[in-house]
Motif scaffolding. Structure first.
Motif, PDB file in Angstrom:
ATOM      1  N   ILE A  83       0.871  -1.259  -0.026  1.00  0.00           N
ATOM      2  CA  ILE A  83      -0.017  -0.002  -0.081  1.00  0.00           C
ATOM      3  C   ILE A  83       0.698   1.247  -0.005  1.00  0.00           C
ATOM      4  CG2 ILE A  83      -1.984   1.220   1.194  1.00  0.00           C
ATOM      5  CD1 ILE A  83      -2.647  -1.565   0.230  1.00  0.00           C
ATOM      6  N   GLY A  84       0.609   2.204  -0.730  1.00  0.00           N
ATOM      7  CA  GLY A  84       1.197   3.479  -0.750  1.00  0.00           C
ATOM      8  C   GLY A  84       0.648   4.559  -1.073  1.00  0.00           C
ATOM      9  N   HIS A  85       1.361   5.856  -0.981  1.00  0.00           N
ATOM     10  CA  HIS A  85       0.728   7.201  -1.433  1.00  0.00           C
ATOM     11  C   HIS A  85       1.826   7.893  -2.160  1.00  0.00           C
ATOM     12  CE1 HIS A  85      -2.258   6.372   1.822  1.00  0.00           C
ATOM     13  NE2 HIS A  85      -1.262   5.909   2.509  1.00  0.00           N
ATOM     14  N   ILE A  86       1.237   9.025  -2.910  1.00  0.00           N
ATOM     15  CA  ILE A  86       2.013   9.777  -3.862  1.00  0.00           C
ATOM     16  C   ILE A  86       2.522  10.879  -2.874  1.00  0.00           C
ATOM     17  CG2 ILE A  86       1.573  11.389  -5.643  1.00  0.00           C
ATOM     18  CD1 ILE A  86      -0.774   9.787  -6.713  1.00  0.00           C
ATOM     19  N   GLN A  87       3.655  11.084  -3.014  1.00  0.00           N
ATOM     20  CA  GLN A  87       4.380  12.239  -2.453  1.00  0.00           C
ATOM     21  C   GLN A  87       4.540  13.565  -3.364  1.00  0.00           C
ATOM     22  OE1 GLN A  87       5.546  12.053   0.616  1.00  0.00           O
ATOM     23  NE2 GLN A  87       4.787   9.937   0.437  1.00  0.00           N
ATOM     24  N   GLY A  88       4.513  13.519  -4.350  1.00  0.00           N
ATOM     25  CA  GLY A  88       4.240  14.667  -5.269  1.00  0.00           C
ATOM     26  C   GLY A  88       4.746  14.304  -6.709  1.00  0.00           C
ATOM     27  N   ALA A  89       4.542  15.332  -7.608  1.00  0.00           N
ATOM     28  CA  ALA A  89       5.177  15.292  -8.971  1.00  0.00           C
ATOM     29  C   ALA A  89       6.663  15.188  -9.096  1.00  0.00           C
ATOM     30  CB  ALA A  89       4.370  16.193  -9.701  1.00  0.00           C
ATOM     31  N   HIS A  90       6.993  14.561  -9.997  1.00  0.00           N
ATOM     32  CA  HIS A  90       8.511  14.295 -10.223  1.00  0.00           C
ATOM     33  C   HIS A  90       8.864  15.100 -11.601  1.00  0.00           C
ATOM     34  CE1 HIS A  90      12.611  13.253  -9.556  1.00  0.00           C
ATOM     35  NE2 HIS A  90      12.812  12.589 -10.630  1.00  0.00           N
ATOM     36  N   GLY A  91       9.150  16.036 -12.033  1.00  0.00           N
ATOM     37  CA  GLY A  91       9.374  16.683 -13.252  1.00  0.00           C
ATOM     38  C   GLY A  91       8.031  16.971 -13.897  1.00  0.00           C
ATOM     39  N   THR A  92       8.195  17.114 -15.340  1.00  0.00           N
ATOM     40  CA  THR A  92       7.019  17.865 -16.187  1.00  0.00           C
ATOM     41  C   THR A  92       6.397  16.597 -16.936  1.00  0.00           C
ATOM     42  OG1 THR A  92       8.419  18.241 -17.930  1.00  0.00           O
ATOM     43  CG2 THR A  92       7.911  20.036 -16.213  1.00  0.00           C
ATOM     44  N   LYS A  93       6.710  15.479 -16.888  1.00  0.00           N
ATOM     45  CA  LYS A  93       6.137  14.207 -17.755  1.00  0.00           C
ATOM     46  C   LYS A  93       5.140  13.644 -16.992  1.00  0.00           C
ATOM     47  CE  LYS A  93       9.623  14.598 -20.931  1.00  0.00           C
ATOM     48  NZ  LYS A  93       9.439  15.057 -22.119  1.00  0.00           N
ATOM     49  N   GLY A  94       4.670  14.032 -15.850  1.00  0.00           N
ATOM     50  CA  GLY A  94       3.654  12.973 -15.237  1.00  0.00           C
ATOM     51  C   GLY A  94       4.209  11.932 -14.330  1.00  0.00           C
ATOM     52  N   TYR A  95       5.579  11.977 -14.193  1.00  0.00           N
ATOM     53  CA  TYR A  95       6.065  10.900 -13.297  1.00  0.00           C
ATOM     54  C   TYR A  95       5.890  11.552 -11.666  1.00  0.00           C
ATOM     55  CZ  TYR A  95       9.270   9.489 -16.916  1.00  0.00           C
ATOM     56  OH  TYR A  95       9.641   8.910 -18.111  1.00  0.00           O
ATOM     57  N   MET A  96       5.853  10.537 -10.855  1.00  0.00           N
ATOM     58  CA  MET A  96       5.510  10.844  -9.620  1.00  0.00           C
ATOM     59  C   MET A  96       6.389  10.050  -8.423  1.00  0.00           C
ATOM     60  SD  MET A  96       1.725   8.974  -9.257  1.00  0.00           S
ATOM     61  CE  MET A  96       1.590   7.296  -9.695  1.00  0.00           C
ATOM     62  N   LYS A  97       6.695  10.609  -7.462  1.00  0.00           N
ATOM     63  CA  LYS A  97       7.457   9.850  -6.315  1.00  0.00           C
ATOM     64  C   LYS A  97       6.366   9.445  -5.363  1.00  0.00           C
ATOM     65  CE  LYS A  97      11.206  13.377  -6.078  1.00  0.00           C
ATOM     66  NZ  LYS A  97      11.816  14.250  -5.020  1.00  0.00           N
ATOM     67  N   CYS A  98       6.460   8.018  -5.033  1.00  0.00           N
ATOM     68  CA  CYS A  98       5.481   7.385  -3.892  1.00  0.00           C
ATOM     69  C   CYS A  98       6.345   6.663  -2.949  1.00  0.00           C
ATOM     70  CB  CYS A  98       4.834   6.371  -4.933  1.00  0.00           C
ATOM     71  SG  CYS A  98       4.068   6.923  -6.346  1.00  0.00           S
ATOM     72  N   THR A  99       5.657   6.621  -1.873  1.00  0.00           N
ATOM     73  CA  THR A  99       6.251   5.777  -0.595  1.00  0.00           C
ATOM     74  C   THR A  99       5.264   4.700  -0.401  1.00  0.00           C
ATOM     75  OG1 THR A  99       7.219   7.952  -0.064  1.00  0.00           O
ATOM     76  CG2 THR A  99       6.839   6.110   1.565  1.00  0.00           C
TER      77      THR A  99
END
Length: 140
Positions: A83-99
């Motif tokens: 189970i995880g959550h999105i931390q935020g956007a990473h760059g301008t291509k729609g990548y995201m940081k997740c934990t």
């Protein structure tokens, strides 16, 4: 006898005439509860491209940073059960940081479940109305 099986047999035919018409359909009715909702689920998937223990950068789920920020409160899950959550956007291509709550692998798939209420199709003939475009052709 308190039976939990409340299914009711249903048979659908043509309107009653002097003779019994052909059977059109048969089945069971699960519920007649007017508060019952029809819910449709779709699953968005993405792939981790950079993994470090419990954190990962995920791509292919979104293509704009605005979408990542919009869906940030929604919970993520993986095919291996994390189970995880999105931390935020990473760059301008729609990548995201997740934990995540455990170690994620490179070959895992990150998923997000989205739910939408479905309404039954409206047919004006069900309410005794004839549509203005009715001409006896396909569709009505």
């Amino acid at each position: 006898n308190n039976n939990n099986n409340n299914n009711t047999a249903v048979k659908i035919g043509y309107p009653a005439t002097d003779v019994l018409g052909p059977l059109v359909a048969s089945g069971t009715l699960a519920s007649v509860d007017p508060d019952r909702l029809l819910i449709k689920r779709i699953i968005l998937t993405g792939a981790p491209i950079s993994v470090s223990k419990r954190q990962a950068v995920v791509r292919h789920m979104f293509f704009r940073p605005e979408d990542v920020r919009w869906f940030k409160p929604v919970e993520l899950w993986t095919k291996t059960g994390l189970i995880g959550h999105i931390q935020g956007a990473h760059g301008t291509k729609g990548y995201m940081k997740c934990t995540f709550d455990g170690h994620i692998k490179n070959h895992d798939t990150v998923c997000m479940s989205l739910y939408k209420r479905q309404y039954p199709p409206f047919d004006p003939r069900d309410f005794g109305e004839m549509p203005e475009t009715f001409n006896g052709t396909a569709g009505y």
